[in-house]
Design a protein around this motif. Sequence first.
Motif, PDB file in Angstrom:
ATOM      1  N   ARG A 111      -7.717 -12.984   4.383  1.00 39.03           N
ATOM      2  CA  ARG A 111      -7.162 -13.597   3.181  1.00 39.03           C
ATOM      3  C   ARG A 111      -5.928 -14.417   3.543  1.00 39.03           C
ATOM      4  O   ARG A 111      -4.916 -14.369   2.847  1.00 39.03           O
ATOM      5  CB  ARG A 111      -6.826 -12.501   2.169  1.00 39.03           C
ATOM      6  CG  ARG A 111      -6.655 -13.046   0.775  1.00 39.03           C
ATOM      7  CD  ARG A 111      -6.607 -11.912  -0.226  1.00 39.03           C
ATOM      8  NE  ARG A 111      -6.101 -12.376  -1.518  1.00 39.03           N
ATOM      9  CZ  ARG A 111      -6.086 -11.634  -2.614  1.00 39.03           C
ATOM     10  NH1 ARG A 111      -6.552 -10.409  -2.565  1.00 39.03           N
ATOM     11  NH2 ARG A 111      -5.616 -12.106  -3.743  1.00 39.03           N
TER      12      ARG A 111
ATOM     13  N   GLU B  83      -2.897 -19.437   2.783  1.00 33.89           N
ATOM     14  CA  GLU B  83      -2.117 -20.645   3.076  1.00 33.89           C
ATOM     15  C   GLU B  83      -2.749 -21.442   4.202  1.00 33.89           C
ATOM     16  O   GLU B  83      -2.836 -22.676   4.143  1.00 33.89           O
ATOM     17  CB  GLU B  83      -0.685 -20.279   3.459  1.00 33.89           C
ATOM     18  CG  GLU B  83       0.232 -20.186   2.257  1.00 33.89           C
ATOM     19  CD  GLU B  83       1.669 -19.879   2.657  1.00 33.89           C
ATOM     20  OE1 GLU B  83       2.572 -20.486   2.078  1.00 33.89           O
ATOM     21  OE2 GLU B  83       1.871 -19.041   3.548  1.00 33.89           O
TER      22      GLU B  83
ATOM     23  N   ASP C  20      -4.434 -25.164   4.170  1.00 38.34           N
ATOM     24  CA  ASP C  20      -3.981 -26.214   5.098  1.00 38.34           C
ATOM     25  C   ASP C  20      -5.156 -26.847   5.820  1.00 38.34           C
ATOM     26  O   ASP C  20      -5.332 -28.063   5.829  1.00 38.34           O
ATOM     27  CB  ASP C  20      -3.030 -25.612   6.149  1.00 38.34           C
ATOM     28  CG  ASP C  20      -1.616 -25.478   5.597  1.00 38.34           C
ATOM     29  OD1 ASP C  20      -0.801 -24.763   6.215  1.00 38.34           O
ATOM     30  OD2 ASP C  20      -1.351 -26.081   4.543  1.00 38.34           O
TER      31      ASP C  20
ATOM     32  N   GLU D 150      -4.387 -16.875 -15.814  1.00 35.63           N
ATOM     33  CA  GLU D 150      -4.129 -15.787 -16.766  1.00 35.63           C
ATOM     34  C   GLU D 150      -4.810 -16.005 -18.119  1.00 35.63           C
ATOM     35  O   GLU D 150      -4.355 -15.473 -19.127  1.00 35.63           O
ATOM     36  CB  GLU D 150      -2.614 -15.565 -16.941  1.00 35.63           C
ATOM     37  CG  GLU D 150      -1.978 -15.073 -15.632  1.00 35.63           C
ATOM     38  CD  GLU D 150      -0.513 -14.672 -15.750  1.00 35.63           C
ATOM     39  OE1 GLU D 150      -0.154 -14.116 -16.804  1.00 35.63           O
ATOM     40  OE2 GLU D 150       0.244 -14.925 -14.815  1.00 35.63           O
TER      41      GLU D 150
ATOM     42  N   LYS E 279      -7.500  -4.486 -14.263  1.00 32.82           N
ATOM     43  CA  LYS E 279      -6.453  -4.072 -13.336  1.00 32.82           C
ATOM     44  C   LYS E 279      -5.247  -5.001 -13.447  1.00 32.82           C
ATOM     45  O   LYS E 279      -4.108  -4.542 -13.536  1.00 32.82           O
ATOM     46  CB  LYS E 279      -7.026  -4.120 -11.921  1.00 32.82           C
ATOM     47  CG  LYS E 279      -6.269  -3.288 -10.942  1.00 32.82           C
ATOM     48  CD  LYS E 279      -7.013  -3.294  -9.590  1.00 32.82           C
ATOM     49  CE  LYS E 279      -6.026  -2.971  -8.490  1.00 32.82           C
ATOM     50  NZ  LYS E 279      -6.375  -3.520  -7.210  1.00 32.82           N
TER      51      LYS E 279
ATOM     52  N   GLY F 195      -3.050  -4.371 -16.228  1.00 34.15           N
ATOM     53  CA  GLY F 195      -2.386  -3.079 -16.244  1.00 34.15           C
ATOM     54  C   GLY F 195      -3.159  -2.023 -17.010  1.00 34.15           C
ATOM     55  O   GLY F 195      -2.647  -0.936 -17.283  1.00 34.15           O
TER      56      GLY F 195
ATOM     57  N   HIS G 223      -0.868 -10.483  -1.922  1.00 41.72           N
ATOM     58  CA  HIS G 223      -1.932  -9.833  -2.662  1.00 41.72           C
ATOM     59  C   HIS G 223      -1.925  -8.321  -2.478  1.00 41.72           C
ATOM     60  O   HIS G 223      -2.811  -7.637  -2.965  1.00 41.72           O
ATOM     61  CB  HIS G 223      -3.282 -10.381  -2.194  1.00 41.72           C
ATOM     62  CG  HIS G 223      -3.486 -10.259  -0.729  1.00 41.72           C
ATOM     63  ND1 HIS G 223      -2.815 -11.023   0.197  1.00 41.72           N
ATOM     64  CD2 HIS G 223      -4.258  -9.421  -0.007  1.00 41.72           C
ATOM     65  CE1 HIS G 223      -3.199 -10.690   1.409  1.00 41.72           C
ATOM     66  NE2 HIS G 223      -4.061  -9.718   1.322  1.00 41.72           N
TER      67      HIS G 223
ATOM     68  N   ARG H 222       0.739  -5.579  -8.303  1.00 40.34           N
ATOM     69  CA  ARG H 222       0.651  -6.499  -9.442  1.00 40.34           C
ATOM     70  C   ARG H 222       1.991  -7.167  -9.692  1.00 40.34           C
ATOM     71  O   ARG H 222       3.044  -6.549  -9.531  1.00 40.34           O
ATOM     72  CB  ARG H 222       0.190  -5.764 -10.690  1.00 40.34           C
ATOM     73  CG  ARG H 222      -1.327  -5.532 -10.687  1.00 40.34           C
ATOM     74  CD  ARG H 222      -1.839  -5.022 -12.005  1.00 40.34           C
ATOM     75  NE  ARG H 222      -1.210  -3.803 -12.425  1.00 40.34           N
ATOM     76  CZ  ARG H 222      -0.429  -3.699 -13.487  1.00 40.34           C
ATOM     77  NH1 ARG H 222      -0.192  -4.738 -14.239  1.00 40.34           N
ATOM     78  NH2 ARG H 222       0.102  -2.533 -13.800  1.00 40.34           N
TER      79      ARG H 222
ATOM     80  N   ARG I 194       8.486 -20.459   6.274  1.00 37.19           N
ATOM     81  CA  ARG I 194       7.344 -19.562   6.466  1.00 37.19           C
ATOM     82  C   ARG I 194       7.554 -18.534   7.581  1.00 37.19           C
ATOM     83  O   ARG I 194       6.595 -18.170   8.270  1.00 37.19           O
ATOM     84  CB  ARG I 194       6.081 -20.367   6.785  1.00 37.19           C
ATOM     85  CG  ARG I 194       5.584 -21.223   5.638  1.00 37.19           C
ATOM     86  CD  ARG I 194       4.104 -21.352   5.762  1.00 37.19           C
ATOM     87  NE  ARG I 194       3.552 -22.514   5.146  1.00 37.19           N
ATOM     88  CZ  ARG I 194       2.325 -22.965   5.369  1.00 37.19           C
ATOM     89  NH1 ARG I 194       1.548 -22.340   6.231  1.00 37.19           N
ATOM     90  NH2 ARG I 194       1.882 -24.023   4.751  1.00 37.19           N
TER      91      ARG I 194
ATOM     92  N   GLU J  92       5.374 -15.336   8.296  1.00 39.95           N
ATOM     93  CA  GLU J  92       4.162 -15.240   9.107  1.00 39.95           C
ATOM     94  C   GLU J  92       4.401 -14.414  10.367  1.00 39.95           C
ATOM     95  O   GLU J  92       3.476 -13.830  10.919  1.00 39.95           O
ATOM     96  CB  GLU J  92       3.663 -16.638   9.485  1.00 39.95           C
ATOM     97  CG  GLU J  92       3.005 -17.353   8.317  1.00 39.95           C
ATOM     98  CD  GLU J  92       2.682 -18.808   8.610  1.00 39.95           C
ATOM     99  OE1 GLU J  92       2.863 -19.242   9.763  1.00 39.95           O
ATOM    100  OE2 GLU J  92       2.257 -19.498   7.662  1.00 39.95           O
TER     101      GLU J  92
END
Lengths: 284, 204
Positions: A35, A38, A42, A108, A139, A142, B22, B92, B172, B175
């Motif tokens: 994941r 970024e 790019d 959202e 989730k 909430g 995340h 969250r 950044r 990283e």
Amino acid sequence: MKAVVDIDYNWPYGLTSLSTEMRDKLRKWREDNYRNSEQIVDVGEELISEHSSKLGDDIWIIYEQVMIAALDCSRDDLALTCLQELRKQFPDSHRVKRLSGMRLEALERYDEANKHYDAILQDDPTNTAARKRKISILKAQGKSAEAIRELNEYLEHYGKAAFCLEELMMTNPHNHLYCEQYAEVKYTQGGLENLELSRKYFAQALRLNNRNMRALFGLYMSASHISASPKVSAKVKKDNMKYAAWAATQINRAYKMAGRGTKENKCSMKAVEEMLESMQITMS
Amino acid sequence: MPIQLTSQAYCKMLLHAAKYPHCAVNGLLVAEKTKEKKKDSHSEPVLCVDCVPLFHGTLALAPMLEVALTLIDTWCKENNYVIVGYYQANERKKDSRPNQVAEKVAARISENFSEAAIVMVDNSRLTISCFEPIVLIYDHHENKWKSREVTSDCFEDWGEAQKITSALLEGRSYENLIDFDNHLDDLRNDWTNPVINKSVLDLC
């Protein structure tokens, strides 16, 4: 005289190999489920805008990958571009509809997103991807109790988390990660029986991959705790002290190997040695 | 006894949160061990000079947490530090309350340092410019964790902390941030983050 047809694969200089390199990177990240959004944005954005003609049919899966990464990075402009191309190419696709839903989630606009997923499920009630997105929305809002309820229904076939991992281990017996995670869950659940189970699974994870540090540490911790327990027989105590001692030696060795040539790791190594020594004292 | 954060401690917490947007992330806060125990120690702020990023993703599994706590404790002893707090950024965005994991770890820390604090990162206010401090500090009072008002007094030098954090986020640097999970993946990864520490020093 030989007629030499010289095909220069590198012309224009670097361009062809650059786009191949970028493609390969995206593929690797896709296959390994990274994941690193970024980076995907790019690389993907450049690939799509400069080299789209060279991508062939790969371009659709790349659009999907970049779109999702763009959502992660709040790049709605890029996400929308990718989504629009996918919509044009696959107008009735559930998979693309799910992507539309994900974009709405990122904005959202949960009610609209849910409508998308409900539409998919009406057409295809077995669509697990849409079901999972609906749970993600709960989730994100909430609504944990509801999410858990929905998740349990979804996992009806599997039961609870430990059981789920058991299924994974059965179907993927060579995967040391599932084994090791299961061991961690058992350890966390606590109690002597779970501790002994966790030790066995840490050991199994090590058999599958003898360089899994978590499994090594886990074996050390579980065996140490078992040997320190007042409820175990002298034999069990002795056996577990042997396992712990073995694990400690392996841990020390691993740190020595990692520390070779670097000054920084000397500190880590020393800390590990001391930790193992101090635990021996408290455990004995 | 309020805790105060140095620029290094603050920016590494935020870099950790930024590296894994995340996931939930957590870590420990350390301070230098003071020799004298003043009677009036309640008014003396405890300066958190550094933090050690621990995990990302699953925070609630016991064995690796135990290993990390023991290892870092040993490292602290060698450097005359003491673990004084715990930080966490939830998964969250809108949830910044300490959960059971945070309370359990903090309780464990309290065994060694009676006034351990929980620092929660308010994800909803995380920006690159860092124009305001985005942490919530919780102290243990009468068996409950209560949040305290966060002002620039909670920092050794807020202006510096803000400047450095903002610069590193923009560049950044996150990283390259190493947490304990990264260390377990490859032992050569150094969770003391010497590279980032140097960047912080260079920007001071």
